[in-house]
Design a protein around this motif. Sequence first.
Motif, mmCIF file in Angstrom:
data_model
loop_
_atom_site.group_PDB
_atom_site.id
_atom_site.type_symbol
_atom_site.label_atom_id
_atom_site.label_comp_id
_atom_site.label_asym_id
_atom_site.label_seq_id
_atom_site.Cartn_x
_atom_site.Cartn_y
_atom_site.Cartn_z
ATOM 1 N N ALA A 92 -8.335 -24.069 2.713
ATOM 2 C CA ALA A 92 -7.443 -22.981 2.580
ATOM 3 C C ALA A 92 -6.562 -22.904 1.653
ATOM 4 O O ALA A 92 -6.494 -21.878 0.771
ATOM 5 C CB ALA A 92 -6.611 -22.995 3.953
ATOM 6 N N LEU A 93 -6.099 -24.081 1.013
ATOM 7 C CA LEU A 93 -5.280 -24.097 -0.125
ATOM 8 C C LEU A 93 -6.194 -23.705 -1.408
ATOM 9 O O LEU A 93 -5.569 -22.994 -2.135
ATOM 10 C CB LEU A 93 -4.695 -25.631 -0.436
ATOM 11 N N ASP A 94 -7.297 -24.133 -1.456
ATOM 12 C CA ASP A 94 -8.073 -23.865 -2.422
ATOM 13 C C ASP A 94 -8.640 -22.415 -2.600
ATOM 14 O O ASP A 94 -8.608 -21.977 -3.627
ATOM 15 C CB ASP A 94 -9.526 -24.874 -2.240
ATOM 16 N N VAL A 95 -8.831 -21.975 -1.357
ATOM 17 C CA VAL A 95 -9.324 -20.404 -1.221
ATOM 18 C C VAL A 95 -8.150 -19.577 -1.740
ATOM 19 O O VAL A 95 -8.285 -18.606 -2.650
ATOM 20 C CB VAL A 95 -9.650 -20.094 0.092
ATOM 21 N N GLY A 96 -6.924 -19.961 -1.386
ATOM 22 C CA GLY A 96 -5.758 -19.131 -1.665
ATOM 23 C C GLY A 96 -5.482 -19.315 -3.175
ATOM 24 O O GLY A 96 -4.782 -18.453 -3.779
ATOM 25 N N SER A 97 -5.754 -20.610 -3.843
ATOM 26 C CA SER A 97 -5.405 -20.789 -5.368
ATOM 27 C C SER A 97 -6.123 -19.787 -6.186
ATOM 28 O O SER A 97 -5.988 -19.979 -7.569
ATOM 29 C CB SER A 97 -5.617 -22.245 -5.588
ATOM 30 N N ARG A 98 -7.181 -19.192 -5.767
ATOM 31 C CA ARG A 98 -8.285 -18.465 -6.810
ATOM 32 C C ARG A 98 -8.387 -17.189 -6.598
ATOM 33 O O ARG A 98 -8.022 -16.819 -5.327
ATOM 34 C CB ARG A 98 -9.381 -19.318 -6.701
ATOM 35 N N PRO A 99 -8.862 -16.267 -7.255
ATOM 36 C CA PRO A 99 -9.192 -16.415 -8.466
ATOM 37 C C PRO A 99 -8.301 -17.132 -9.593
ATOM 38 O O PRO A 99 -6.960 -16.612 -9.060
ATOM 39 C CB PRO A 99 -9.876 -15.242 -9.155
ATOM 40 N N TYR A 100 -8.484 -17.686 -10.546
ATOM 41 C CA TYR A 100 -7.415 -18.214 -11.503
ATOM 42 C C TYR A 100 -6.572 -17.111 -11.910
ATOM 43 O O TYR A 100 -6.800 -15.910 -12.320
ATOM 44 C CB TYR A 100 -8.282 -18.749 -12.556
#
Length: 186
Positions: A92-100
Amino acid sequence: MDRPMDVCVLVGSLRKASFNGILANALISLAPSSIKLDIVGVGQLPLYNEDLETAAPPAPWTAFRQRVKAADAVLFVTPEYNRSVPAALKNALDVGSRPYGSSVWDRKPAAIVSGSPGAIGAFGANHHLRQSLVFLNVPTMQQPEAYVSHVDKLFDETGEFVSDGTRKFLQGFIQAFANWVERVRS
Ligand SMILES: Cc1cc2nc3c(=O)[nH]c(=O)nc-3n(C[C@H](O)[C@H](O)[C@H](O)COP(=O)(O)O)c2cc1C
């Protein structure tokens, strides 16, 4: 502020009878009226894969990003898996962190409660999560800390507190968090 602040609660366990889920609901029941907590699921998010980061990313990613972006703050309530953050929550952290450049986490005030049936209250997960949140520019409440040990013994079968000490501790924590969110956002 004329409306309660909107807080997304992200629970790191996908288990129906999760002790951390019970903990999250207990925190919701103790929250002051200045904040409104809403559990936002992370289990429906497809694993992050940059190949899917197209003009039409997976719908659950988009819904999650929009929900967190709209929130005033985030409360993480998580178990520890192998001394670290459960994969569903890290995803979830990764999904929320992108797109750059479009991270939904940026400058969003947060706090972490970690819970385990073990004696050290999922300290490892709590601090691994903090490491990611530093990078994601999430101002995370430092005190009070909440490493909730023996979480399986703190509530009865209806989710009620077994001890008044637990209730008082969590009430102090959620009040401090509400104050923290207000301070960071003002
Ligand atoms: C894959 C896995 C790894 C685990 N690793 C840890 C650990 O490192 N530390 C710990 O305290 N508990 C660990 N546990 C036990 C969990 O704390 C326990 O299953 C707990 O109830 C999970 O939280 P939940 O009730 O909210 O689902 C692990 C459990 C699983 C399934």
